[in-house]
Enzyme design. Structure first.
Site, mmCIF file in Angstrom:
data_model
loop_
_atom_site.group_PDB
_atom_site.id
_atom_site.type_symbol
_atom_site.label_atom_id
_atom_site.label_comp_id
_atom_site.label_asym_id
_atom_site.label_seq_id
_atom_site.Cartn_x
_atom_site.Cartn_y
_atom_site.Cartn_z
ATOM 1 C CG HIS A 155 -5.218 -3.262 -0.969
ATOM 2 N ND1 HIS A 155 -5.079 -1.944 -1.301
ATOM 3 C CD2 HIS A 155 -4.100 -3.888 -1.436
ATOM 4 C CE1 HIS A 155 -3.937 -1.758 -1.946
ATOM 5 N NE2 HIS A 155 -3.320 -2.931 -2.041
ATOM 6 C CE LYS B 45 5.466 3.008 -3.116
ATOM 7 N NZ LYS B 45 4.820 1.723 -2.908
ATOM 8 N NE ARG C 36 -2.758 -5.900 -8.991
ATOM 9 C CZ ARG C 36 -2.073 -4.786 -9.067
ATOM 10 N NH1 ARG C 36 -2.690 -3.639 -9.130
ATOM 11 N NH2 ARG C 36 -0.757 -4.801 -9.102
ATOM 12 C CB SER D 4 -2.377 1.776 -4.504
ATOM 13 O OG SER D 4 -2.984 0.993 -3.511
#
Length: 150
Positions: free
Chosen positions: A17, A41, A90, A127
């Protein structure tokens, strides 16, 4: 003025990030890191702590600001007068997922999505991997900016 929103949960911010934000600063007049709130979440780090991690990491970069938001990213873009959404890629799976979101955002608004490929040295970091390393007592410091402290 070219303004971009870089949305995510940043639970926590990673070196991937960080790299995208730093590179985004060279492309845009302002990069707004937008921490999305999703009530469904479960996060490892509280919202305010995630915000502080990012603010501290970019304390010397006046072109970066941090906000929190709920709802659609395109609504935040309108509110903040941003014409761009910045996203990092990615791998091919990221591209397929992000492409669908970008097409939807373009259908619902005039907001353009700009994709940056992650640097090869950070392309493996996510993450969720960082959270797993933390949960298992590993050295996560090599995966995150120095501002991420437990």
């Amino acid at each position: 003025m070219k303004k971009a929103i870089f949305p995510g949960s940043f639970d926590p911010i990673t070196l991937g990030h960080y790299d995208i934000i730093k590179r985004g600063v060279s492309l845009f007049d302002e990069v707004i890191v937008a921490i999305g709130v999703n009530a469904d979440k479960k996060y490892m780090f509280p919202l305010e702590q995630r915000k502080k991690f990012i603010e501290e990491a970019f304390k010397d970069e006046p072109k970066v600001s941090v906000v929190t938001y709920e709802g659609l990213t395109i609504d935040l873009c309108r509110k903040m007068n941003a014409d761009f959404i910045l996203r990092g890629l990615r791998n091919p799976a990221d591209f397929e997922f992000e492409k669908a979101i970008a097409h939807t955002n373009r259908k619902l608004s005039k907001i353009e999505t700009v994709f940056l490929l992650t640097a090869s040295k950070t392309s493996y970091i996510s993450s969720s991997i960082v959270r797993d390393v933390i949960r298992n007592g590993g050295d996560f410091s090599v995966l995150v900016p120095d501002s991420v402290q437990l």
